[in-house]
Design an enzyme around this catalytic site. Structure first.
Site, short mmCIF file in Angstrom:
data_model
loop_
_atom_site.label_atom_id
_atom_site.label_comp_id
_atom_site.label_asym_id
_atom_site.label_seq_id
_atom_site.Cartn_x
_atom_site.Cartn_y
_atom_site.Cartn_z
N CYS A 78 -7.10 -1.98 -2.29
CA CYS A 78 -7.03 -2.48 -0.74
C CYS A 78 -7.03 -4.23 -0.98
O CYS A 78 -7.94 -4.79 -1.32
CB CYS A 78 -8.10 -2.31 0.09
SG CYS A 78 -8.04 -2.69 1.59
N GLU A 219 2.85 3.41 3.63
CA GLU A 219 3.20 3.07 5.16
C GLU A 219 4.61 3.54 5.57
O GLU A 219 4.72 3.82 6.64
CB GLU A 219 3.10 1.58 5.44
CG GLU A 219 1.51 1.19 5.55
CD GLU A 219 1.64 -0.23 5.98
OE1 GLU A 219 2.56 -0.80 6.58
OE2 GLU A 219 0.34 -0.89 5.94
#
Length: 319
Positions: A78, A219
């Site tokens: 992340c 995504e």
């Protein structure tokens, strides 16, 4: 991604996650349909990704969710600002943190009966990335997913992912006798490649180039939930691949929400998913049609933003 500390302190978050995992494990819609898969007919594996930097917090959280999960993944990728501020995710990649990472992975592997996996980005310098993968594998990571971009909270996806680094990771594990692959089924650790996938042909190219055991997509799957569909035999009719339209996928999403009403999906989440599916701009669109596509996306976003009730959602579904 779930913060370990939040799962340990917030009962509602833990309850919702476990409820989701139970639903996924028991629903027939989550069964592997590929007849050539050795797990055909069984529930698709579900992996819970944890983030944090405290060994005991991570172990405690893993023990809470392991009964409902098929693996626990440690997020070391992340790049967002909150990860930087909390010193977790990709901000644990510097070499001075490697002893801590090895301790976390080893402690997780000893604490639960499901596999422990890790997802990483490129180290600085990037030449250390294969060395880190070896450290994680030796500590007990049964998968190392490599997103070969540097961590940045403001430019997370600028430029192409450096897939050559996935090759370097795979080669390093192979040299150390740790690699698990089709040719080495008893190795400790497999490599998964993450990055540069916008359509099915990119998956095929990625696997061919990197030699990885699998491909992870993030995504892009929000925009095209059917991205992996060409791998299924029923995706072909009369020898031609049948591609699902974005509208058909949005309708199926709404229908699944109605079907599984025991899981309460907030309208905020519904709107986010519908916007991802219906308003994304295709990467290979004809330049002449680009302006029209942008106009359509803007109009659709306005319609989706107005969905606040079940009645409005139903009207959107059937209009």
């Amino acid at each position: 991604m779930y913060l370990a500390s939040k799962l340990n302190s917030d009962r509602d978050t833990l309850h919702t996650l476990c409820k989701t995992l139970k639903l996924g494990r028991n629903t027939p819609d989550n069964v592997i349909r590929d007849v050539n898969n050795p797990l055909a007919g069984k529930p698709a594996p579900q992996i819970v990704q944890l983030a944090g930097n405290d060994v005991q917090q991570l172990v405690e959280a893993a023990r809470k969710v392991a009964p409902f999960a098929d693996a626990i993944d440690l997020n070391l990728g992340c790049p967002q600002k909150h990860a930087e501020e909390g010193h977790y995710g990709a901000y644990l990649l510097p070499k001075q943190n490697w002893p801590l990472l090895a301790e976390i992975v080893s402690s997780l592997a000893q604490a639960v009966d499901v596999p422990i996996t890790t997802k990483i980005r490129l180290t600085v310098p990037k030449e250390q990335t294969p060395e880190l993968a070896v450290v994680l594998a030796r500590a007990g990571s049964s998968l190392v997913t490599v997103h070969p971009r540097f961590a940045s909270s403001v430019r997370r996806r600028k430029g192409l992912a450096d897939l050559d680094q996935v090759i370097r990771v795979r080669e390093a594990l192979q040299v150390e006798g740790l690699l698990r692959s089709g040719d080495r089924p008893h190795g400790d650790t497999a490599v998964v490649s993450n990055g540069n996938v916008r359509c099915w042909s990119d998956v095929v190219t990625n696997l061919s180039l990197t030699g990885a055991s699998g491909v992870m997509v993030g995504e892009t799957l929000l925009e095209n939930p059917a991205l992996f569909r060409p791998s299924l035999p029923e995706a072909y009719e009369d020898g031609h691949f049948w591609e699902r339209s974005s509208r058909a996928m949005a309708e199926e999403y709404i229908d699944l929400r109605y079907q599984y009403d025991a899981f309460e999906t907030p309208f905020k989440v519904v709107r986010q998913h519908l916007q991802s599916i219906l308003c994304s701009i295709p990467h290979n669109i004809d330049p002449e049609a680009l302006a029209e596509q942008h106009r359509y996306a803007a109009d659709t976003k306005r319609v989706i933003a107005a969905i606040r009730t079940e009645q409005a959602l139903a009207k959107f579904r059937y209009c």
